[in-house]
Design a protein around this motif. Structure first.
Motif, mmCIF file in Angstrom:
data_model
loop_
_atom_site.group_PDB
_atom_site.id
_atom_site.type_symbol
_atom_site.label_atom_id
_atom_site.label_comp_id
_atom_site.label_asym_id
_atom_site.label_seq_id
_atom_site.Cartn_x
_atom_site.Cartn_y
_atom_site.Cartn_z
ATOM 1 N N PHE A 116 9.594 39.517 42.615
ATOM 2 C CA PHE A 116 8.611 40.490 41.911
ATOM 3 C C PHE A 116 9.625 41.064 41.029
ATOM 4 C CE2 PHE A 116 10.562 42.689 45.409
ATOM 5 C CZ PHE A 116 10.866 43.799 45.029
ATOM 6 N N SER A 117 8.965 41.843 40.180
ATOM 7 C CA SER A 117 9.404 42.787 38.936
ATOM 8 C C SER A 117 8.820 44.104 39.303
ATOM 9 C CB SER A 117 9.156 42.478 37.627
ATOM 10 O OG SER A 117 9.672 41.037 37.409
ATOM 11 N N ILE A 118 9.796 45.284 38.888
ATOM 12 C CA ILE A 118 9.225 46.691 39.256
ATOM 13 C C ILE A 118 8.497 47.112 38.090
ATOM 14 C CG2 ILE A 118 9.961 49.243 39.389
ATOM 15 C CD1 ILE A 118 10.478 47.389 41.956
ATOM 16 N N LEU A 119 7.336 47.965 38.089
ATOM 17 C CA LEU A 119 6.445 48.196 37.214
ATOM 18 C C LEU A 119 6.534 49.871 37.257
ATOM 19 C CD1 LEU A 119 4.281 47.776 34.815
ATOM 20 C CD2 LEU A 119 2.525 47.871 36.608
ATOM 21 N N ARG A 120 6.925 50.516 36.284
ATOM 22 C CA ARG A 120 6.929 52.033 36.186
ATOM 23 C C ARG A 120 6.238 52.374 35.031
ATOM 24 N NH1 ARG A 120 12.343 51.093 38.045
ATOM 25 N NH2 ARG A 120 12.714 52.335 39.816
ATOM 26 N N GLY A 121 5.162 52.995 35.214
ATOM 27 C CA GLY A 121 4.028 53.204 34.087
ATOM 28 C C GLY A 121 3.611 51.907 33.604
ATOM 29 N N SER A 122 3.804 51.621 32.386
ATOM 30 C CA SER A 122 3.455 50.360 31.513
ATOM 31 C C SER A 122 4.664 49.522 31.520
ATOM 32 C CB SER A 122 2.938 50.745 30.415
ATOM 33 O OG SER A 122 3.373 51.395 29.481
ATOM 34 N N THR A 123 5.875 49.866 31.991
ATOM 35 C CA THR A 123 7.042 49.225 31.533
ATOM 36 C C THR A 123 7.495 48.164 32.788
ATOM 37 O OG1 THR A 123 7.684 50.901 30.249
ATOM 38 C CG2 THR A 123 9.536 49.380 30.797
ATOM 39 N N VAL A 124 7.782 46.791 32.583
ATOM 40 C CA VAL A 124 8.277 46.069 33.818
ATOM 41 C C VAL A 124 9.618 45.987 33.483
ATOM 42 C CG1 VAL A 124 7.783 43.836 34.399
ATOM 43 C CG2 VAL A 124 5.962 44.844 33.533
ATOM 44 N N ALA A 126 13.385 44.540 33.382
ATOM 45 C CA ALA A 126 13.988 43.349 32.823
ATOM 46 C C ALA A 126 14.348 42.479 33.468
ATOM 47 C CB ALA A 126 15.075 43.709 31.731
ATOM 48 N N ARG A 127 14.786 42.819 34.809
ATOM 49 C CA ARG A 127 15.470 42.143 35.788
ATOM 50 C C ARG A 127 14.438 41.881 37.170
ATOM 51 N NH1 ARG A 127 20.615 40.471 36.120
ATOM 52 N NH2 ARG A 127 20.848 40.689 38.325
ATOM 53 N N SER A 128 14.323 40.725 37.812
ATOM 54 C CA SER A 128 13.472 40.728 38.908
ATOM 55 C C SER A 128 14.446 41.025 40.232
ATOM 56 C CB SER A 128 13.133 39.231 39.308
ATOM 57 O OG SER A 128 14.062 38.405 39.538
ATOM 58 N N LYS A 129 13.716 41.422 41.194
ATOM 59 C CA LYS A 129 14.595 41.931 42.501
ATOM 60 C C LYS A 129 15.497 40.744 42.815
ATOM 61 C CE LYS A 129 15.120 44.428 46.125
ATOM 62 N NZ LYS A 129 15.635 45.703 46.261
ATOM 63 N N PHE A 130 14.961 39.352 42.885
ATOM 64 C CA PHE A 130 15.822 38.329 43.458
ATOM 65 C C PHE A 130 17.070 38.251 42.488
ATOM 66 C CE2 PHE A 130 12.592 35.279 45.614
ATOM 67 C CZ PHE A 130 12.287 36.404 46.450
ATOM 68 N N LEU A 212 6.361 37.070 40.583
ATOM 69 C CA LEU A 212 4.787 36.747 40.553
ATOM 70 C C LEU A 212 4.013 38.052 40.881
ATOM 71 C CD1 LEU A 212 4.642 33.266 42.664
ATOM 72 C CD2 LEU A 212 4.231 33.536 40.041
ATOM 73 N N VAL A 213 4.864 39.122 41.155
ATOM 74 C CA VAL A 213 4.101 40.337 41.461
ATOM 75 C C VAL A 213 4.739 41.478 40.777
ATOM 76 C CG1 VAL A 213 3.563 41.791 43.433
ATOM 77 C CG2 VAL A 213 3.813 39.450 43.723
ATOM 78 N N HIS A 214 3.988 42.226 40.358
ATOM 79 C CA HIS A 214 4.585 43.649 39.844
ATOM 80 C C HIS A 214 4.264 44.752 40.903
ATOM 81 C CE1 HIS A 214 3.643 42.592 35.132
ATOM 82 N NE2 HIS A 214 4.945 41.791 35.855
#
Length: 317
Positions: A116-124, A126-130, A212-214
């Protein structure tokens, strides 16, 4: 094709759950049923849910926490596979398709997790959790596809150092997960860690190495307070050590991890100037788990409030 149920626990999330539901209904593999368990919301969440009509199965319960709500949804689910989504997170369109495909590769799976990726406001992010996993974390993952794999052995120990598996990124085999105990409700509101450790002890465990998730991060997240998260996870580790015989071989590692989390919480409380919290955490830490600097911090926290603030100011220079 295996049927898929989706379970969403919700509480006072009228401002975000519509976006979550719209992302769910935009899936390339449409779910066979969507169950929303309203955990006693006091805002306009019921009206938002009602606007979806027959597309949702909605049950309202007395406020009991998301772990209870998830288990109630699990009990109502009719699909062979059940995916869980928190009421503020967003699935990318191929989440259900990619996750359910893992059971065609490995029919005996208890659970599968996606990146997954972190979504803060409208910003995803750049790096995923994995991608933040320590070196070698995925080295023994058996390849099961171009972006997926299986852990064929228990992985509880590695989760003590890095925990990348979140509820909104999880799909389970309904009957196998229920037989394993479902979501561990005994640890209290806001902690999925005990359940993740339960799954980690029951291989094979599926992994889709594609975000696959925000996962939303905002002021209302339980996980937003790192100090409280560390204290809560330390309590969870105490709990699983006392209640899970299969984790007994990891007792020393689990105790060390709990102490490490409490030590981090102690440092955070001291930085905030909350000396009452420092004293409370100190009583939970074995003496050998404190660094020399933390011993000094504990001594300062034991001083009268005025002296403690002055000494802390000097110590932080």
């Amino acid at each position: 094709m295996l049927g898929i149920s989706v379970v969403i626990p919700t509480y006072n999330r009228a401002d975000m759950i519509r976006e979550t539901l719209d992302a769910l209904f935009a899936q390339t593999r449409v779910p066979d049923e969507v169950i929303v368990v309203d955990d006693g919301s006091q805002d306009s969440t019921p009206a938002v849910l009602a606007s979806y009509g027959a597309r949702l199965k909605t049950l309202r319960i007395r406020n009991s926490g998301e772990l209870v709500a998830r288990n109630i949804g699990l009990g109502l689910a009719r699909g062979h596979l059940v995916a869980f989504c928190d009421n503020d997170d967003l699935w990318l369109p191929d989440f259900l398709a990619a996750m359910s495909a893992q059971w065609r590769t490995e029919p005996g799976l208890l659970a599968c997790y996606s990146d997954f990726s972190i979504l803060r406001g409208s910003t995803v992010s750049a790096r995923s959790k994995f991608e933040d996993a320590p070196a070698g974390y995925w080295s023994d993952l058996r390849a099961a596809g171009p972006d997926s794999g299986m852990f064929d052995h228990a992985i509880a120990e590695r989760l003590l150092a890095f925990q990348p598996f979140f509820p909104s990124c999880m799909m389970v085999h309904r009957d196998a997960f229920a037989a394993a105990g479902g979501w561990d409700e005994t640890v209290g509101i806001g902690s999925d860690f005990a359940t993740v450790l339960r799954v980690a002890a029951r291989p094979p465990i599926g992994v889709v190495r594609r975000p696959l998730v925000h996962i939303r991060k905002h002021a209302d997240n339980y996980s937003g307070d790192t100090e409280q998260t560390n204290l809560r996870d330390a309590r969870v580790l105490d709990h699983v050590l006392a209640t899970r015989p299969e984790l007994a071989p990891l007792a020393a590692v689990i105790r060390a991890s709990a102490a490490e989390r409490r030590a981090a919480a102690l440092d955070s409380a001291f930085t905030r100037g909350d000396f009452a919290a420092v004293n409370a955490i100190r009583r939970l830490l074995p003496r050998g788990a404190r660094t020399p600097r933390q011993v000094v911090k504990c001594a300062i926290a034991g001083l009268p409030p005025g002296l403690a603030r002055a000494a802390a100011s000097i110590a932080s220079r």
